[in-house]
Design a protein around this motif. Sequence first.
Motif, mmCIF file in Angstrom:
data_model
loop_
_atom_site.group_PDB
_atom_site.id
_atom_site.type_symbol
_atom_site.label_atom_id
_atom_site.label_comp_id
_atom_site.label_asym_id
_atom_site.label_seq_id
_atom_site.Cartn_x
_atom_site.Cartn_y
_atom_site.Cartn_z
ATOM 1 N N GLY A 82 44.077 38.133 41.449
ATOM 2 C CA GLY A 82 44.400 37.233 40.350
ATOM 3 C C GLY A 82 45.555 37.650 39.457
ATOM 4 O O GLY A 82 46.185 36.809 38.817
ATOM 5 N N MET A 122 34.456 40.792 52.124
ATOM 6 C CA MET A 122 34.502 39.427 52.635
ATOM 7 C C MET A 122 35.957 38.990 52.806
ATOM 8 O O MET A 122 36.860 39.617 52.264
ATOM 9 C CB MET A 122 33.836 38.477 51.634
ATOM 10 N N PHE A 125 36.124 35.958 48.705
ATOM 11 C CA PHE A 125 35.194 36.532 47.731
ATOM 12 C C PHE A 125 35.587 36.028 46.356
ATOM 13 O O PHE A 125 36.703 35.548 46.154
ATOM 14 C CB PHE A 125 35.217 38.073 47.792
ATOM 15 N N GLN A 127 36.350 36.771 42.543
ATOM 16 C CA GLN A 127 36.623 37.817 41.554
ATOM 17 C C GLN A 127 36.407 37.290 40.148
ATOM 18 O O GLN A 127 36.666 36.120 39.860
ATOM 19 C CB GLN A 127 38.091 38.270 41.643
ATOM 20 N N VAL A 130 39.947 40.203 33.996
ATOM 21 C CA VAL A 130 40.610 39.954 32.710
ATOM 22 C C VAL A 130 41.991 40.599 32.736
ATOM 23 O O VAL A 130 42.224 41.566 33.466
ATOM 24 C CB VAL A 130 39.820 40.506 31.489
ATOM 25 N N TYR A 263 50.582 49.522 39.204
ATOM 26 C CA TYR A 263 49.994 50.321 38.126
ATOM 27 C C TYR A 263 50.876 51.454 37.598
ATOM 28 O O TYR A 263 51.567 52.130 38.359
ATOM 29 C CB TYR A 263 48.663 50.914 38.589
ATOM 30 N N THR A 282 32.735 50.680 45.565
ATOM 31 C CA THR A 282 33.590 50.295 44.432
ATOM 32 C C THR A 282 33.207 48.918 43.938
ATOM 33 O O THR A 282 33.278 47.938 44.662
ATOM 34 C CB THR A 282 35.080 50.287 44.844
ATOM 35 N N GLY A 285 37.930 47.365 39.999
ATOM 36 C CA GLY A 285 39.168 48.148 39.958
ATOM 37 C C GLY A 285 40.142 47.547 38.966
ATOM 38 O O GLY A 285 40.123 46.343 38.720
ATOM 39 N N TYR A 289 49.719 47.979 33.850
ATOM 40 C CA TYR A 289 50.963 47.729 34.603
ATOM 41 C C TYR A 289 52.092 47.480 33.610
ATOM 42 O O TYR A 289 51.877 46.890 32.556
ATOM 43 C CB TYR A 289 50.791 46.553 35.566
ATOM 44 N N GLY A 305 44.315 45.241 32.985
ATOM 45 C CA GLY A 305 43.208 44.364 33.362
ATOM 46 C C GLY A 305 42.345 44.986 34.427
ATOM 47 O O GLY A 305 42.569 46.128 34.847
ATOM 48 N N ALA A 307 39.437 43.669 37.830
ATOM 49 C CA ALA A 307 38.725 42.590 38.525
ATOM 50 C C ALA A 307 37.594 43.206 39.323
ATOM 51 O O ALA A 307 37.688 44.349 39.780
ATOM 52 C CB ALA A 307 39.670 41.830 39.443
HETATM 53 P P1 HAM Z 1 41.395 45.346 43.769
HETATM 54 O O1 HAM Z 1 40.963 46.762 43.636
HETATM 55 O O2 HAM Z 1 42.205 44.988 44.945
HETATM 56 O O3 HAM Z 1 42.167 45.005 42.421
HETATM 57 O O4 HAM Z 1 40.135 44.432 43.736
HETATM 58 C C1 HAM Z 1 39.252 44.458 42.639
HETATM 59 C C2 HAM Z 1 37.833 44.241 43.076
HETATM 60 O O5 HAM Z 1 37.726 43.062 43.874
HETATM 61 C C3 HAM Z 1 37.241 45.326 43.966
HETATM 62 O O6 HAM Z 1 36.824 46.430 43.216
HETATM 63 C C4 HAM Z 1 36.059 44.578 44.570
HETATM 64 O O7 HAM Z 1 34.998 44.446 43.640
HETATM 65 C C5 HAM Z 1 36.651 43.205 44.789
HETATM 66 N N1 HAM Z 1 37.123 43.037 46.166
HETATM 67 C C6 HAM Z 1 38.335 43.340 46.664
HETATM 68 N N2 HAM Z 1 38.411 43.013 47.969
HETATM 69 C C7 HAM Z 1 37.199 42.492 48.300
HETATM 70 C C8 HAM Z 1 36.638 41.952 49.498
HETATM 71 N N3 HAM Z 1 37.362 41.879 50.618
HETATM 72 N N4 HAM Z 1 35.351 41.512 49.464
HETATM 73 C C9 HAM Z 1 34.619 41.573 48.327
HETATM 74 N N5 HAM Z 1 35.103 42.054 47.173
HETATM 75 C C10 HAM Z 1 36.371 42.509 47.151
HETATM 76 C C11 HAM Z 1 42.689 43.781 42.107
HETATM 77 O O8 HAM Z 1 42.463 42.781 42.728
HETATM 78 C C12 HAM Z 1 43.502 43.789 40.844
HETATM 79 N N6 HAM Z 1 44.057 42.427 40.657
HETATM 80 C C13 HAM Z 1 42.645 44.189 39.665
HETATM 81 C C14 HAM Z 1 43.413 44.195 38.388
HETATM 82 C C15 HAM Z 1 43.399 43.261 37.440
HETATM 83 N N7 HAM Z 1 44.256 45.112 38.005
HETATM 84 C C16 HAM Z 1 44.766 44.776 36.846
HETATM 85 N N8 HAM Z 1 44.272 43.653 36.509
#
Ligand code: HAM
Length: 426
Positions: A82, A122, A125, A127, A130, A263, A282, A285, A289, A305, A307
Amino acid sequence: MSIQIPRGTQDILPGEVELWQYIEEKAKDVCRRYNYQEIRTPIFEHTDLFQRGVGDTTDIVQKEMYTFADRGNRSLTLRPEGTAAVVRSYVEKKMYGHPNQPTKLFYTGPMFRYERPQSGRMRQFVQFGVEALGSHDPAIDAEVLALVMSLYEELGLKNVKLVLNSLGDKESREAHRQALIDHFKPSIGEFCEDCQNRLDKNPLRILDCKKDRDHPLMSNAPSILDYLNEESSSYFSQVKTYLDQLGISYVVDPTLVRGLDYYFHTAFEIMAEGEGFGAITTLCGGGRYTGLVEEIGGPSTPGIGFAFSIERVIMALKAQEQAIPVAPKLDCYLVSLGDAAKEKTVELLYNLRSAGVSADKDYLDKKMKAQFKAADRLQARFTAILGDDELTHGVINVKDMETGEQVQIELETFIDHIKEKTLGGK
Ligand code: HAM
């Protein structure tokens, strides 16, 4: 042959969906208290956004995106995350010019990554995330972390561990990058092809490689924390001090890298510990940035942020056998006997619902006994029974399904009666 659901996706049916609604409502309520407002962005964006935003060298961009050409031959991508989309909107809608700063947003919705599906991983999924844009204050890092940790606590999640690192500013990162290149270069031939490609482009990614995780050079790789310049180091200390002040416990892990390129400074993951959770631990995360807004065409603006996916929170809640909310019960079920009574229940049902009562009736011409069974299955609080005879006399029988007590009341007062009993006259 029947058509089946695509791999890595799921149907969320009644019975399960209440848990989703519960988590989403709790998350929205915490965001309300922290003064974060909802933003909704499209499910697909120009591919370029993620290539530039998430980073060309990441697994997400290289291997996991659902990218397609539309009929106008534009390259579009189903959003894999996001943050890039929120930042795109922030820049496009010039939110940085709004008097209320920092801009504090939350979002929820489906994300798409072509990953090898397993429990907790998945291809589609949901998310919840914030983003706080426009503040350099380390207190906002602590606020974002407090928000998600409070939410987990309020959901009843136990054994969650906040793992924290600093990736430093540009200068610190550059020094660390060079140290990593010097460290890995002599033996890079022993690493996988991806790592060989990463060496010059983004050596930090090597630390995140699943294939080469056990290579001896991994354990003694230069730690970013040894390369933080004074400013980065002081920033990190302040974040930790604020967390201490709020009583939020954490562990510092200098090997925490994160799978996205944007990051700087604070980076974190929240892990679920404890038995029964499986290989994927996990939950959440995120991090800070700095270059992302500029990369997407806006003025230099910092952001922070996180998610998490609702799927993983549900896994954690189930693994620890946390009491899970059940489907709401029906306030009233209407049972009818005879054609005239059946017709009348259509109107009564409409009036009950308009009065705010949840109500239903039979639509399958079931016998009376089967109608009672349906009321039982729906766990109706009251069953109202109307026969042609009662209708002629302007009365209806109302049975309290908890006490078994049955009373006959005037049809005219029926709606108010049920409303009073179920909603307390609200
Ligand atoms: P990310 O670590 O790629 O970060 O994903 C954040 C969370 O999304 C993971 O910790 C997990 O809970 C969930 N997630 C990721 N991939 C999957 C999947 N294939 N199936 C189920 N759950 C999944 C981000 O997406 C960044 N945008 C976070 C962020 C926001 N950083 C700063 N602001």
